[in-house]
Motif scaffolding. Structure first.
Motif, short mmCIF file in Angstrom:
data_model
loop_
_atom_site.label_atom_id
_atom_site.label_comp_id
_atom_site.label_asym_id
_atom_site.label_seq_id
_atom_site.Cartn_x
_atom_site.Cartn_y
_atom_site.Cartn_z
N ALA A 29 40.65 29.89 14.79
CA ALA A 29 40.39 28.48 15.10
C ALA A 29 41.15 27.53 14.18
O ALA A 29 41.49 26.42 14.56
N ASP A 64 35.89 27.88 25.66
CA ASP A 64 34.98 27.80 24.54
C ASP A 64 33.75 28.67 24.79
O ASP A 64 33.15 29.20 23.87
N GLU A 86 35.81 36.18 18.34
CA GLU A 86 35.19 35.39 17.27
C GLU A 86 34.87 33.96 17.68
O GLU A 86 33.82 33.44 17.35
N ASP A 87 35.79 33.31 18.39
CA ASP A 87 35.55 31.89 18.66
C ASP A 87 35.17 31.61 20.11
O ASP A 87 35.30 30.50 20.59
N LEU A 97 31.97 31.53 22.58
CA LEU A 97 30.50 31.57 22.66
C LEU A 97 30.14 32.37 23.91
O LEU A 97 30.54 32.01 25.01
N ASP A 124 25.65 35.66 22.20
CA ASP A 124 25.09 34.62 21.35
C ASP A 124 23.73 34.13 21.84
O ASP A 124 22.90 33.70 21.05
N ASN A 170 26.71 24.74 19.75
CA ASN A 170 27.22 25.99 19.18
C ASN A 170 28.69 26.32 19.46
O ASN A 170 29.18 27.33 18.97
N GLN A 222 32.60 26.61 19.08
CA GLN A 222 33.47 26.63 17.91
C GLN A 222 34.58 25.60 18.10
O GLN A 222 35.14 25.51 19.17
N ARG A 236 38.09 23.92 18.32
CA ARG A 236 39.40 24.49 18.66
C ARG A 236 40.54 23.80 17.89
O ARG A 236 41.67 24.20 18.00
#
Lengths: 326, 138
Positions: free
Chosen positions: A2, B61, B90-91, B93, B114, B133, B135, B137
């Motif tokens: 990110a 996302d 990881e990024d 949701l 999640d 929630n 992440q 960008r």
């Protein structure tokens, strides 16, 4: 990922990482800080892809045709990128991006990179964002890039103009001659595709289109737009259609029009960027003067006019530039 | 330069496996759109690989997986693995909706989900969870 730096992102994209390409397009779409440096760094790696624009009214079969095009290109060993633009709600900004659902022939094939974009209704910036996303795909190494958009409204026409070759889909019996003139589609198409050619009225539409095209004013040496028939659902006529696209690409090279087209595109890009930058500069200036609302209230109260305020705001800027020029 | 960032939440609503019921997915898609999200709907009967491809390329996302078939314990881990392969886990949701038995919830969350929203969850709750929630960008 990110927080990845711009240079790393560019390196990863050029190394062929899908995620880096996806993130680059996100940054372009969001106009995130630093997106310009990224596009700038990609610039030298572009120029190798053939870019085809596909437009036409909703339901004319664009997505289905794009799916079949991608399949044929893949069968010929070409790498494909697709950008599909869908409208968004002017009220909430929300959108349902539904073109991907038609990409059945090439699903799970990662060498077809399909990206949905929404028309975020931003300051006419959509054509800039699309053009930059095309650059990202081009730099990534895609051989064929397809830009698909709903053919309604000026901004969509602008998007399609970022393509080397423009195909306009016309459904059979889509109205009388006047409708076609009104839509202004005759000027932008290099190829006209009467899709769903198995439906009644297809022959009539082909004839009408040809008649209209005959009447248009053309310079000698111009490309003569072609009319082809397809049934995208079954794939019939798609090979012939792609053949015509190739013919147009060859013509661009032989006639020297490709250089001319590139030149015009660069000029347009530069103009758009300057317009954006200038408007940002002025937005800052307005904020420094207490915000646009305060100025507008003075207009509301009849104390001044929009013209006077515009002169007032731009005046110092013009003076400043003039002083610098000498 | 005040480059104005124009960020929208992007979301993939995915139907995976042999499950032909997409009424719920349609309702969710609409609600997300009306909340101002950009929603990509996968269509029915998608393989985990297709979901991964879409999530990676669209750089969403949020990945919302709707499963009513009971196959969540095999399908969800496959999707998570695929996302990891492309550095997209990881990024993103990951939320799951549908019929998930109580005893499977902990396992799915360990796999990387999640949140799980069962039938009857108010739409606002799901939307609020996403807003809080996602992440960044940028």
């Amino acid at each position: 990922m990110a927080t990845q730096d711009a240079p790393d992102l560019v390196d990863d994209l050029l190394a062929g990482k899908h995620r880096a390409l996806a993130r680059t397009i996100t940054k372009i779409e969001n106009r995130s800080a630093g997106y310009r440096d990224i596009v700038s760094a990609l610039y030298p790696h572009t120029g190798d892809a053939d870019v085809v624009g596909i437009t036409g009214s909703p339901g004319s079969g664009k997505s289905t045709l794009v799916d079949k095009m991608a399949k044929q290109y893949r069968d010929a060993g070409e790498e494909v990128g697709v950008i599909a633009v869908d409208p968004s709600s002017p009220f909430t900004g929300g959108a349902v991006l539904g073109d991907r659902i038609r990409m059945a022939s090439t699903s799970t094939d990662m060498d077809v990179f399909f990206r949905s974009m929404s028309a975020r209704g931003s300051l006419g910036g959509l054509s800039t964002a699309t053009a930059d996303a095309v650059k990202a795909l081009d730099a990534f190494g895609k051989d064929k890039i397809i830009v698909e958009t709903v053919g309604a409204g000026q901004s969509e026409v602008d998007i399609v103009k970022t393509a080397d070759t423009v195909a306009v889909l016309v459904p059979p019996s889509s109205g009388d001659d006047v409708q076609m003139l009104k839509a202004g589609i005759l000027e932008i198409g290099d190829v006209f595709v009467v899709n769903k050619a198995d439906l009644t009225g297809a022959d009539k539409t082909v004839t009408e289109l040809k008649n209209m095209l005959d009447m248009r004013e053309a310079d000698p040496g111009d490309w003569t737009p072609e009319v082809v028939e397809t049934i995208a659902k079954s794939g019939e006529g798609v090979e012939n259609f792609l053949g015509v696209l190739d013919d147009h690409t060859d013509w661009l090279d032989e006639s020297g029009r490709r250089e001319q087209q590139r030149h015009q595109r660069h000029a347009e890009e530069l103009r758009n960027l300057l317009r954006e930058d200038a408007s940002d500069l002025l937005a800052d200036e307005l904020a420094a003067r207490g915000g646009i609302d305060e100025l507008v209230e003075r207009i509301d109260a009849g104390e001044t006019t929009p013209y006077d305020i515009a002169d007032d705001v731009v005046g110092p800027l013009a003076e400043c530039l003039e002083a610098q020029r000498d | 330069m005040s480059q104005e960032s124009q960020r929208n939440i992007r979301c993939l609503v995915a139907k995976v496996g042999l499950d032909g019921h997409d009424r719920g997915a349609h309702v969710i898609t609409r609600a997300f759109r009306d909340a101002g999200f950009e929603v990509i709907y996968s269509g029915l009967h998608k393989a985990p690989e297709e979901i991964v491809q879409a999530a990676v390329q669209e750089d969403v996302d949020v990945l919302g997986i709707s499963i009513l078939s009971g196959a969540h314990n095999t399908l969800v881990p496959k999707i998570v693995e695929g996302l990891q392969e492309y550095d997209a886990f990881e990024d993103t949701l990951i939320i799951v909706g549908g019929i998930i038995p109580e005893e499977d919830r902990d396992g799915l969350e360990e796999d990387g989900v999640d949140a799980i929203f069962g039938p009857g969850t108010p739409m606002e709750e799901t939307i609020e969870f996403i807003r809080e929630n996602v992440q960044p960008r940028d």
